[in-house]
Scaffold this active site. Structure first.
Site, mmCIF file in Angstrom:
data_model
loop_
_atom_site.group_PDB
_atom_site.id
_atom_site.type_symbol
_atom_site.label_atom_id
_atom_site.label_comp_id
_atom_site.label_asym_id
_atom_site.label_seq_id
_atom_site.Cartn_x
_atom_site.Cartn_y
_atom_site.Cartn_z
ATOM 1 C CB THR A 240 -3.298 9.412 -1.610
ATOM 2 O OG1 THR A 240 -3.498 8.487 -3.065
ATOM 3 C CG2 THR A 240 -4.214 9.049 -0.587
ATOM 4 C CG HIS B 124 4.611 3.505 -4.382
ATOM 5 N ND1 HIS B 124 3.535 4.258 -5.048
ATOM 6 C CD2 HIS B 124 4.019 2.247 -4.183
ATOM 7 C CE1 HIS B 124 2.642 3.726 -5.105
ATOM 8 N NE2 HIS B 124 2.568 2.414 -4.490
ATOM 9 N N PRO C 96 -8.099 18.453 -1.225
ATOM 10 C CG PRO C 96 -6.345 19.782 -2.210
ATOM 11 C CD PRO C 96 -6.590 18.493 -1.621
ATOM 12 C CB ALA D 37 -1.459 17.774 3.374
ATOM 13 C CB VAL E 43 9.188 7.851 -4.558
ATOM 14 C CG1 VAL E 43 8.310 6.620 -4.772
ATOM 15 C CG2 VAL E 43 9.048 8.764 -5.609
ATOM 16 C CE1 TYR F 296 11.783 7.488 -10.301
ATOM 17 C CE2 TYR F 296 12.121 6.968 -12.507
ATOM 18 C CZ TYR F 296 11.453 7.000 -11.611
ATOM 19 O OH TYR F 296 10.134 6.191 -11.367
ATOM 20 C CB CYS G 265 22.867 -3.868 -7.563
ATOM 21 S SG CYS G 265 23.634 -4.511 -8.847
ATOM 22 C CB CYS H 296 28.654 -6.738 -7.858
ATOM 23 S SG CYS H 296 27.072 -6.382 -8.672
HETATM 24 P P1 NAD Z 1 -1.575 11.498 -7.357
HETATM 25 O O1 NAD Z 1 -0.725 12.840 -8.097
HETATM 26 O O2 NAD Z 1 -2.167 10.713 -7.985
HETATM 27 O O3 NAD Z 1 -2.525 12.504 -6.255
HETATM 28 C C1 NAD Z 1 -2.289 13.367 -5.738
HETATM 29 C C2 NAD Z 1 -3.566 13.836 -4.841
HETATM 30 O O4 NAD Z 1 -3.013 15.148 -3.972
HETATM 31 C C3 NAD Z 1 -4.549 14.367 -5.406
HETATM 32 O O5 NAD Z 1 -6.078 13.544 -4.902
HETATM 33 C C4 NAD Z 1 -4.938 16.059 -5.220
HETATM 34 O O6 NAD Z 1 -6.335 16.194 -5.079
HETATM 35 C C5 NAD Z 1 -4.154 15.813 -3.740
HETATM 36 N N1 NAD Z 1 -3.540 17.043 -3.490
HETATM 37 C C6 NAD Z 1 -3.108 18.137 -4.088
HETATM 38 N N2 NAD Z 1 -2.514 19.248 -3.478
HETATM 39 C C7 NAD Z 1 -2.769 18.862 -2.120
HETATM 40 C C8 NAD Z 1 -2.419 19.450 -1.091
HETATM 41 N N3 NAD Z 1 -1.779 20.555 -1.003
HETATM 42 N N4 NAD Z 1 -2.879 18.999 0.241
HETATM 43 C C9 NAD Z 1 -3.345 17.635 0.193
HETATM 44 N N5 NAD Z 1 -3.878 17.124 -1.073
HETATM 45 C C10 NAD Z 1 -3.424 17.457 -2.156
HETATM 46 O O7 NAD Z 1 -0.617 11.088 -6.314
HETATM 47 P P2 NAD Z 1 -0.739 9.867 -5.191
HETATM 48 O O8 NAD Z 1 -2.040 9.456 -5.159
HETATM 49 O O9 NAD Z 1 0.237 9.985 -4.390
HETATM 50 O O10 NAD Z 1 -0.095 8.602 -6.351
HETATM 51 C C11 NAD Z 1 0.584 8.702 -7.621
HETATM 52 C C12 NAD Z 1 1.988 7.943 -7.641
HETATM 53 O O11 NAD Z 1 2.898 9.090 -8.130
HETATM 54 C C13 NAD Z 1 2.374 7.272 -6.427
HETATM 55 O O12 NAD Z 1 2.557 6.230 -6.745
HETATM 56 C C14 NAD Z 1 3.628 8.120 -6.147
HETATM 57 O O13 NAD Z 1 4.577 7.228 -5.587
HETATM 58 C C15 NAD Z 1 3.993 8.859 -7.261
HETATM 59 N N6 NAD Z 1 4.259 10.414 -6.854
HETATM 60 C C16 NAD Z 1 5.150 10.685 -5.784
HETATM 61 C C17 NAD Z 1 5.559 12.086 -5.582
HETATM 62 C C18 NAD Z 1 6.307 12.250 -4.416
HETATM 63 O O14 NAD Z 1 6.975 11.403 -3.866
HETATM 64 N N7 NAD Z 1 6.154 13.539 -3.820
HETATM 65 C C19 NAD Z 1 5.158 13.002 -6.379
HETATM 66 C C20 NAD Z 1 4.425 12.755 -7.553
HETATM 67 C C21 NAD Z 1 3.926 11.443 -7.627
HETATM 68 ZN ZN ZN Z 2 25.456 -5.098 -7.151
#
Ligand code: NAD
Ligand code: ZN
Length: 241
Positions: A186, A116, A212, A229, A100, A63, A124, A148
């Protein structure tokens, strides 16, 4: 495409769901894309309560690395277009994200549900208090609660944990009453992401998807844009795009 633009222009209520794809253009990798491994582990093996119970230091290292990466990243055009959309629709707008990384908030969205959680904060384990992480350069995990003294964990929802019930209800309400629902970047395989688009569609919304790759939502969508996007949002929202 024309119809989608007109619908979005006219819509009083717009619900948006975003996933990791929206941040890909800011240089933050998706879980399922390339670069998905860290020290040989898959995200699904690290983002769990079991992994944290077994080896909290390892999970915190992962993280801390992602936090440093996120703080180096900047919101991209897709984030900015969603801020414009919120300003145009005001109270009729809700942005629900699975991300996130906090980039939507940094870009300026306020009507925002981070389903998420947010990796720039810790929670905490003893008293539930939340606080922002120190700047990445000064940060050695785990953080200690300022209230705490307890050990803190990342303020995210892990695989196998429950989402906040209020957040979920707010998201479902927005998708149930939306004139237009937008699902961007997503894979739509994890709940509730998988069902929010469906809920909107069956309540009569016009459903637009930007990805895509095809997803399980694609067959349901009124318009499915096989593109990034930022390009997809520019196509449906920026008339001069
Ligand atoms: P995912 O990794 O499962 O899917 C990502 C999607 O984005 C895919 O369908 C892919 O085809 C598409 N994609 C790739 N490049 C793209 C672009 N340039 N424009 C548009 N779409 C594009 O991610 P998810 O569905 O968000 O879920 C997975 C979990 O992973 C979530 O719970 C999330 O919390 C976590 N996550 C978060 C982050 C972040 O916060 N940036 C990064 C990775 C994973
Ligand atoms: Zn605390």
């Amino acid at each position: 495409m024309e119809e989608a633009r007109e619908r979005l222009q006219r819509a009083e209520r717009v619900a948006v769901l975003t996933g990791a794809g929206v941040s890909a253009e800011s240089g933050i990798p998706t879980f399922r894309g390339s670069g998905g491994l860290w020290e040989g582990f898959r995200p699904e093996e690290l983002a769990t309560p079991e992994a944290y119970a077994r080896d909290p230091e390892k999970v915190w290292r992962w993280y801390a690395m992602r936090y440093a990466q996120v703080m180096q990243a900047k919101p991209n055009e897709a984030h900015r277009l969603l801020v414009e959309l919120e300003r145009a629709k005001e109270r009729g707008f809700l942005l629900v994200t699975q991300n996130v990384d906090g980039l939507h908030a940094r870009a300026g969205n306020r009507r925002l549900v981070e389903l998420h959680g947010n990796i720039t904060r810790a929670r905490c384990e003893r008293c539930g208090h939340r606080q922002p992480l120190p700047p990445p350069d000064d940060f050695t995990p785990p953080p200690i609660c300022e209230r705490c003294g307890g050990r803190m964990r990342p303020d995210v929802v892990w695989f196998g944990e429950f989402l906040d019930a209020d957040h979920l209800a707010q998201a479902e309400r927005a998708f149930m009453t939306a004139d237009v629902a937008l699902v961007v970047g997503t894979s739509a395989v994890v709940e509730p992401a998988a069902s929010l688009g469906r809920i909107a569609k069956s309540a009569g919304a016009y459903l637009i998807e930007v990805n895509p790759e095809p997803t399980p939502l694609t067959p349901l969508a009124d318009l499915s844009l096989r593109t990034s996007a930022s390009e997809g949002l520019r196509a449906v929202w920026r008339q001069d795009g």
